[in-house]
Design an enzyme around this catalytic site. Structure first.
Site, PDB file in Angstrom:
ATOM      1  N   ASP A  54      78.030  -1.239 -12.522  1.00  0.00           N
ATOM      2  CA  ASP A  54      76.907  -0.479 -13.091  1.00  0.00           C
ATOM      3  C   ASP A  54      75.853  -0.216 -12.023  1.00  0.00           C
ATOM      4  OD1 ASP A  54      78.062  -0.630 -15.653  1.00  0.00           O
ATOM      5  OD2 ASP A  54      77.172  -2.614 -15.972  1.00  0.00           O
ATOM      6  N   TYR A 169      68.765  -5.983 -18.184  1.00  0.00           N
ATOM      7  CA  TYR A 169      67.689  -6.970 -17.991  1.00  0.00           C
ATOM      8  C   TYR A 169      67.040  -7.333 -19.339  1.00  0.00           C
ATOM      9  CZ  TYR A 169      63.853  -8.986 -15.088  1.00  0.00           C
ATOM     10  OH  TYR A 169      62.959  -9.798 -14.468  1.00  0.00           O
TER      11      TYR A 169
HETATM   12  P1  NAP Z   1      71.872  -6.711  -9.891  1.00  0.00           P
HETATM   13  O1  NAP Z   1      70.720  -7.637 -10.036  1.00  0.00           O
HETATM   14  O2  NAP Z   1      72.724  -6.821  -8.682  1.00  0.00           O
HETATM   15  O3  NAP Z   1      72.853  -6.788 -11.176  1.00  0.00           O
HETATM   16  C1  NAP Z   1      72.378  -6.736 -12.466  1.00  0.00           C
HETATM   17  C2  NAP Z   1      73.516  -6.965 -13.468  1.00  0.00           C
HETATM   18  O4  NAP Z   1      73.220  -6.146 -14.610  1.00  0.00           O
HETATM   19  C3  NAP Z   1      74.905  -6.522 -12.978  1.00  0.00           C
HETATM   20  O5  NAP Z   1      75.865  -7.442 -13.484  1.00  0.00           O
HETATM   21  C4  NAP Z   1      75.072  -5.142 -13.600  1.00  0.00           C
HETATM   22  O6  NAP Z   1      76.439  -4.794 -13.846  1.00  0.00           O
HETATM   23  C5  NAP Z   1      74.367  -5.353 -14.917  1.00  0.00           C
HETATM   24  N1  NAP Z   1      73.910  -4.126 -15.570  1.00  0.00           N
HETATM   25  C6  NAP Z   1      73.265  -3.066 -15.049  1.00  0.00           C
HETATM   26  N2  NAP Z   1      73.017  -2.155 -16.011  1.00  0.00           N
HETATM   27  C7  NAP Z   1      73.537  -2.652 -17.157  1.00  0.00           C
HETATM   28  C8  NAP Z   1      73.596  -2.187 -18.497  1.00  0.00           C
HETATM   29  N3  NAP Z   1      73.059  -1.023 -18.872  1.00  0.00           N
HETATM   30  N4  NAP Z   1      74.157  -2.987 -19.428  1.00  0.00           N
HETATM   31  C9  NAP Z   1      74.680  -4.184 -19.102  1.00  0.00           C
HETATM   32  N5  NAP Z   1      74.659  -4.684 -17.849  1.00  0.00           N
HETATM   33  C10 NAP Z   1      74.091  -3.921 -16.899  1.00  0.00           C
HETATM   34  O7  NAP Z   1      71.218  -5.235  -9.972  1.00  0.00           O
HETATM   35  P2  NAP Z   1      71.892  -3.825  -9.946  1.00  0.00           P
HETATM   36  O8  NAP Z   1      73.373  -3.965  -9.952  1.00  0.00           O
HETATM   37  O9  NAP Z   1      71.224  -3.003  -8.899  1.00  0.00           O
HETATM   38  O10 NAP Z   1      71.454  -3.245 -11.373  1.00  0.00           O
HETATM   39  C11 NAP Z   1      70.101  -2.967 -11.645  1.00  0.00           C
HETATM   40  C12 NAP Z   1      69.823  -3.504 -13.017  1.00  0.00           C
HETATM   41  O11 NAP Z   1      69.853  -4.925 -12.948  1.00  0.00           O
HETATM   42  C13 NAP Z   1      68.463  -3.185 -13.559  1.00  0.00           C
HETATM   43  O12 NAP Z   1      68.416  -1.924 -14.183  1.00  0.00           O
HETATM   44  C14 NAP Z   1      68.234  -4.340 -14.531  1.00  0.00           C
HETATM   45  O13 NAP Z   1      68.547  -3.970 -15.860  1.00  0.00           O
HETATM   46  C15 NAP Z   1      69.204  -5.414 -14.096  1.00  0.00           C
HETATM   47  N6  NAP Z   1      68.514  -6.679 -13.797  1.00  0.00           N
HETATM   48  C16 NAP Z   1      68.845  -7.764 -14.552  1.00  0.00           C
HETATM   49  C17 NAP Z   1      68.173  -8.966 -14.366  1.00  0.00           C
HETATM   50  C18 NAP Z   1      68.540 -10.126 -15.245  1.00  0.00           C
HETATM   51  O14 NAP Z   1      69.529 -10.007 -15.991  1.00  0.00           O
HETATM   52  N7  NAP Z   1      67.792 -11.224 -15.205  1.00  0.00           N
HETATM   53  C19 NAP Z   1      67.184  -9.074 -13.399  1.00  0.00           C
HETATM   54  C20 NAP Z   1      66.878  -7.962 -12.635  1.00  0.00           C
HETATM   55  C21 NAP Z   1      67.549  -6.741 -12.851  1.00  0.00           C
HETATM   56  P3  NAP Z   1      77.519  -4.674 -12.656  1.00  0.00           P
HETATM   57  O15 NAP Z   1      77.952  -6.068 -12.349  1.00  0.00           O
HETATM   58  O16 NAP Z   1      78.631  -3.854 -13.262  1.00  0.00           O
HETATM   59  O17 NAP Z   1      76.849  -3.971 -11.503  1.00  0.00           O
END
Ligand code: NAP
Length: 270
Positions: A54, A169
């Site tokens: 993603d 997130y």
């Molecule tokens: P990352 O921190 O490397 O990975 C974030 C995780 O979120 C990855 O496993 C990604 O999937 C997953 N993800 C992204 N969009 C999603 C969605 N719509 N539904 C379910 N899972 C999703 O960051 P990144 O890969 O650059 O992605 C950016 C996103 O990370 C941001 O938009 C934010 O939503 C998310 N994020 C999450 C957290 C948390 O969960 N605590 C913290 C910061 C940011 P893949 O493994 O397939 O790439």
């Protein structure tokens, strides 16, 4: 005489060896099927393929500034919520795509308008807009829905997500999973302080798609605000007002014809 133009497909991938190899194989298969696969972005492309997770899809969207071309994702070992194909489904995909047997999922995006004096900045995301402070101290955000003042929120910050971003997130912050067929904006508190000193809401708020959230940060010398749209981060000082709302701009994601959001939720999140 009608021009016999090739149908163009673009491919973007992350740096992993498996993604590079998947790109090589997919390009070969698409070319054999009669498509032109060119390097970089061609606005005439009928489809953009993203190989990775993603995160790769989000990065490509931001890099190309949210084009209107449809996307399809190939998952190479990540969570893959947006990604529809497995690398072993390339032939199946080409077969069904040629027959028009894919559906398009139209995903609403979320946008922030940031006002500082007479200057206006914009950020947009497919998943979310996150507003936090940049110090280890509490961040105070005066929050209104449209013109109605709700409260001075005190905590780490606020996350405002689209339905598609609800599983990212937002979900980790205990926000609700939203079926993307619903048109709504979700506001989720990040580490809210709810004490005798500060009163902040502690669970997500769901708003109709035509409502906006406005935030006036409490500005102090040396304390700026970070705004993150998906993974695109910007820092600002002395913000007067931030308005976050759903945008009519959609991202078009290709799915197999029998795609089921809740089956995906069950297999990836629950
Ligand atoms: P990352 O921190 O490397 O990975 C974030 C995780 O979120 C990855 O496993 C990604 O999937 C997953 N993800 C992204 N969009 C999603 C969605 N719509 N539904 C379910 N899972 C999703 O960051 P990144 O890969 O650059 O992605 C950016 C996103 O990370 C941001 O938009 C934010 O939503 C998310 N994020 C999450 C957290 C948390 O969960 N605590 C913290 C910061 C940011 P893949 O493994 O397939 O790439």
């Amino acid at each position: 005489m009608a021009e016999n133009r090739k149908r163009i497909i673009n491919i973007f991938e992350n740096d992993s060896p498996v993604s590079k190899e998947t790109r090589r194989i997919f390009k070969q298969k698409l070319e054999l099927a009669g498509y032109a696969v060119c390097d970089g972005f061609d606005p005439e492309a009928e489809l953009i393929v993203c190989i990775g997770g993603d995160g790769q899809l989000l990065r490509t969207l931001h890099q190309l500034e949210f084009p209107s071309n449809p996307f399809v994702g190939v998952n190479t070992g990540h969570l893959g919520f947006f990604q529809e194909l497995h690398p072993d489904q390339l032939d199946e995909f080409i077969f069904l795509y040629n027959q028009g047997r894919c559906t398009v999922q139209k995903l609403k995006t979320v946008k922030a308008t940031i006002e500082i004096g007479s200057e206006v900045f914009y950020q947009k995301g497919l998943n979310e807009i996150v507003i936090t402070g940049d110090s280890s101290q509490l961040t105070h955000l005066n929050m209104s829905i449209d013109d109605s003042f709700i409260e001075k929120f005190s905590g780490d910050g606020l996350l405002i997500c689209s339905p598609a971003g609800s599983t990212a997130y937002n979900y980790a912050l205990r926000g609700s999973i939203v079926d993307p067929r619903l048109d709504l904006l979700q506001v989720t508190p990040m580490a809210p302080q709810n004490t005798a000193a500060y009163r902040s809401f502690t669970s997500s708020i769901l708003l109709p798609s035509n409502r906006s959230v406005t935030i006036h940060p409490e500005n102090k010398e040396g304390k700026g605000i970070n705004i993150v749209a998906d993974s695109t981060h910007r820092h600002y000082d002395w913000i007067d007002k931030i308005t976050v709302e759903l945008s009519d701009e959609t991202v078009q994601l290709l799915r197999f014809e029998h795609y089921d959001f809740w089956r995906k939720v069950k297999s990836k999140l629950l």
